[in-house]
Design a protein around this motif. Sequence first.
Motif, PDB file in Angstrom:
ATOM      1  N   MET A   1      50.239   4.116  86.202  1.00 38.15           N
ATOM      2  CA  MET A   1      49.479   3.642  87.341  1.00 38.15           C
ATOM      3  C   MET A   1      49.347   4.777  88.350  1.00 38.15           C
ATOM      4  SD  MET A   1      50.369   0.521  89.988  1.00 38.15           S
ATOM      5  CE  MET A   1      50.041  -0.792  88.841  1.00 38.15           C
ATOM      6  N   SER A   2      48.122   4.975  88.842  1.00 35.08           N
ATOM      7  CA  SER A   2      47.884   6.053  89.805  1.00 35.08           C
ATOM      8  C   SER A   2      48.409   5.668  91.188  1.00 35.08           C
ATOM      9  CB  SER A   2      46.386   6.347  89.894  1.00 35.08           C
ATOM     10  OG  SER A   2      45.719   5.298  90.582  1.00 35.08           O
ATOM     11  N   ALA A   3      48.549   6.681  92.042  1.00 29.89           N
ATOM     12  CA  ALA A   3      48.993   6.438  93.408  1.00 29.89           C
ATOM     13  C   ALA A   3      48.007   5.520  94.131  1.00 29.89           C
ATOM     14  CB  ALA A   3      49.140   7.762  94.155  1.00 29.89           C
ATOM     15  N   PHE A   4      46.719   5.706  93.868  1.00 31.12           N
ATOM     16  CA  PHE A   4      45.701   4.874  94.501  1.00 31.12           C
ATOM     17  C   PHE A   4      45.847   3.419  94.056  1.00 31.12           C
ATOM     18  CE2 PHE A   4      41.209   3.374  94.909  1.00 31.12           C
ATOM     19  CZ  PHE A   4      41.167   3.415  96.290  1.00 31.12           C
ATOM     20  N   GLU A   5      46.090   3.198  92.777  1.00 28.11           N
ATOM     21  CA  GLU A   5      46.294   1.837  92.292  1.00 28.11           C
ATOM     22  C   GLU A   5      47.512   1.194  92.945  1.00 28.11           C
ATOM     23  OE1 GLU A   5      44.998   1.103  87.848  1.00 28.11           O
ATOM     24  OE2 GLU A   5      46.031   3.033  88.044  1.00 28.11           O
ATOM     25  N   ARG A   6      48.583   1.969  93.122  1.00 33.11           N
ATOM     26  CA  ARG A   6      49.786   1.435  93.782  1.00 33.11           C
ATOM     27  C   ARG A   6      49.471   1.031  95.223  1.00 33.11           C
ATOM     28  NH1 ARG A   6      52.136   5.259  90.510  1.00 33.11           N
ATOM     29  NH2 ARG A   6      52.176   6.897  92.091  1.00 33.11           N
ATOM     30  N   ILE A   7      48.664   1.838  95.910  1.00 29.74           N
ATOM     31  CA  ILE A   7      48.277   1.506  97.284  1.00 29.74           C
ATOM     32  C   ILE A   7      47.457   0.209  97.307  1.00 29.74           C
ATOM     33  CG2 ILE A   7      46.833   2.224  99.234  1.00 29.74           C
ATOM     34  CD1 ILE A   7      47.704   5.138  98.537  1.00 29.74           C
ATOM     35  N   LEU A   8      46.497   0.083  96.389  1.00 31.92           N
ATOM     36  CA  LEU A   8      45.687  -1.137  96.328  1.00 31.92           C
ATOM     37  C   LEU A   8      46.558  -2.352  96.062  1.00 31.92           C
ATOM     38  CD1 LEU A   8      42.490  -0.067  94.360  1.00 31.92           C
ATOM     39  CD2 LEU A   8      42.682  -0.584  96.790  1.00 31.92           C
ATOM     40  N   ASP A   9      47.513  -2.225  95.139  1.00 32.33           N
ATOM     41  CA  ASP A   9      48.412  -3.335  94.840  1.00 32.33           C
ATOM     42  C   ASP A   9      49.241  -3.717  96.057  1.00 32.33           C
ATOM     43  OD1 ASP A   9      47.490  -3.523  92.282  1.00 32.33           O
ATOM     44  OD2 ASP A   9      49.212  -2.533  91.350  1.00 32.33           O
ATOM     45  N   GLU A  10      49.713  -2.722  96.781  1.00 28.71           N
ATOM     46  CA  GLU A  10      50.514  -2.984  97.969  1.00 28.71           C
ATOM     47  C   GLU A  10      49.689  -3.691  99.041  1.00 28.71           C
ATOM     48  OE1 GLU A  10      52.754  -0.369 101.335  1.00 28.71           O
ATOM     49  OE2 GLU A  10      53.022   0.274  99.255  1.00 28.71           O
ATOM     50  N   VAL A  11      48.472  -3.209  99.277  1.00 28.29           N
ATOM     51  CA  VAL A  11      47.589  -3.813 100.270  1.00 28.29           C
ATOM     52  C   VAL A  11      47.232  -5.249  99.871  1.00 28.29           C
ATOM     53  CG1 VAL A  11      45.279  -3.681 101.303  1.00 28.29           C
ATOM     54  CG2 VAL A  11      46.666  -1.623 101.081  1.00 28.29           C
ATOM     55  N   ALA A  12      47.029  -5.487  98.589  1.00 29.46           N
ATOM     56  CA  ALA A  12      46.650  -6.814  98.109  1.00 29.46           C
ATOM     57  C   ALA A  12      47.788  -7.818  98.217  1.00 29.46           C
ATOM     58  CB  ALA A  12      46.159  -6.724  96.663  1.00 29.46           C
ATOM     59  N   GLY A  13      48.996  -7.349  98.358  1.00 31.03           N
ATOM     60  CA  GLY A  13      50.125  -8.255  98.527  1.00 31.03           C
ATOM     61  C   GLY A  13      50.324  -9.216  97.369  1.00 31.03           C
ATOM     62  N   GLY A  14      50.218  -8.716  96.159  1.00 32.04           N
ATOM     63  CA  GLY A  14      50.431  -9.556  94.976  1.00 32.04           C
ATOM     64  C   GLY A  14      49.200 -10.294  94.489  1.00 32.04           C
ATOM     65  N   LYS A  15      48.095 -10.149  95.197  1.00 30.35           N
ATOM     66  CA  LYS A  15      46.851 -10.790  94.777  1.00 30.35           C
ATOM     67  C   LYS A  15      46.029  -9.808  93.954  1.00 30.35           C
ATOM     68  CE  LYS A  15      46.626 -13.709  98.852  1.00 30.35           C
ATOM     69  NZ  LYS A  15      45.838 -14.046 100.039  1.00 30.35           N
ATOM     70  N   LYS A  16      45.020 -10.328  93.308  1.00 38.87           N
ATOM     71  CA  LYS A  16      44.098  -9.475  92.560  1.00 38.87           C
ATOM     72  C   LYS A  16      43.173  -8.751  93.531  1.00 38.87           C
ATOM     73  CE  LYS A  16      45.184 -11.116  88.415  1.00 38.87           C
ATOM     74  NZ  LYS A  16      45.884 -10.361  87.437  1.00 38.87           N
ATOM     75  N   THR A  17      42.884  -7.497  93.257  1.00 42.76           N
ATOM     76  CA  THR A  17      41.928  -6.745  94.051  1.00 42.76           C
ATOM     77  C   THR A  17      40.577  -6.845  93.363  1.00 42.76           C
ATOM     78  OG1 THR A  17      43.637  -5.201  94.759  1.00 42.76           O
ATOM     79  CG2 THR A  17      41.357  -4.472  94.981  1.00 42.76           C
ATOM     80  N   VAL A  18      39.562  -7.201  94.124  1.00 38.77           N
ATOM     81  CA  VAL A  18      38.212  -7.338  93.579  1.00 38.77           C
ATOM     82  C   VAL A  18      37.290  -6.426  94.368  1.00 38.77           C
ATOM     83  CG1 VAL A  18      36.273  -8.907  93.212  1.00 38.77           C
ATOM     84  CG2 VAL A  18      38.619  -9.734  92.928  1.00 38.77           C
ATOM     85  N   GLU A  19      36.525  -5.632  93.660  1.00 37.76           N
ATOM     86  CA  GLU A  19      35.501  -4.785  94.266  1.00 37.76           C
ATOM     87  C   GLU A  19      34.195  -5.244  93.651  1.00 37.76           C
ATOM     88  OE1 GLU A  19      33.443  -2.588  96.481  1.00 37.76           O
ATOM     89  OE2 GLU A  19      32.947  -2.522  94.371  1.00 37.76           O
ATOM     90  N   LYS A  20      33.252  -5.663  94.481  1.00 39.16           N
ATOM     91  CA  LYS A  20      32.077  -6.344  93.943  1.00 39.16           C
ATOM     92  C   LYS A  20      30.741  -5.679  94.254  1.00 39.16           C
ATOM     93  CE  LYS A  20      31.159  -9.787  97.415  1.00 39.16           C
ATOM     94  NZ  LYS A  20      29.754  -9.575  97.309  1.00 39.16           N
TER      95      LYS A  20
END
Length: 185
Positions: A1-20
């Motif tokens: 997992m990239s550093a950016f993915e880890r940041i997105l996961d942290e910001v999402a707080g356990g939820k799925k991140t969706v970019e639309k």
Amino acid sequence: MSAFERILDEVAGGKKTVEKTPQHVFCVDRLSRYFPDSCFIHVIREPEANIASLMDAAARYEAFASRFGGEQGLERAVAYWKGAIAMSARMRGRQNHVFLRYEDLACSPLGALQPVATVLGIEVSEDMLTYNIQNITVEREAWKARPNRTIERPTSKAGRLFDQKQLQYIREHTQEVLRHFPSAL
């Protein structure tokens, strides 16, 4: 997992991140490299309705005017739709890609969402059917600012925006492309 993915996961707080962002269909290969565990959901909309929405947005919002406005607006909107559908068609058969027809989603959302839920490992529920823009829009995206409402099939703007000659042009230039994504329902 990239550093950016880890940041997105942290910001999402356990939820799925969706970019639309619809234009990202043209960047799927690059996004796949940076986010190899991502799931891509391709929403395929009828050409007349989709192209009418692009043209309507060009008339109403400056952000779209240069892309789909003016004398060549219809031709550019048709070319954009065809290009987006062609990119989605290239992704068929890939494990992490799901394809939904917009009309199926609007007419039978729970049924249409089932393939997405399966891939994401989530359960489909009624609360997914409310359109809620909270935390997903920014001020410059005026076209997204609508009150919360349930998902429903909108009436197409095509009959209001296009004359018969324009509708014929759209049909002639899109009929072959749409066969790649028949309705599932």
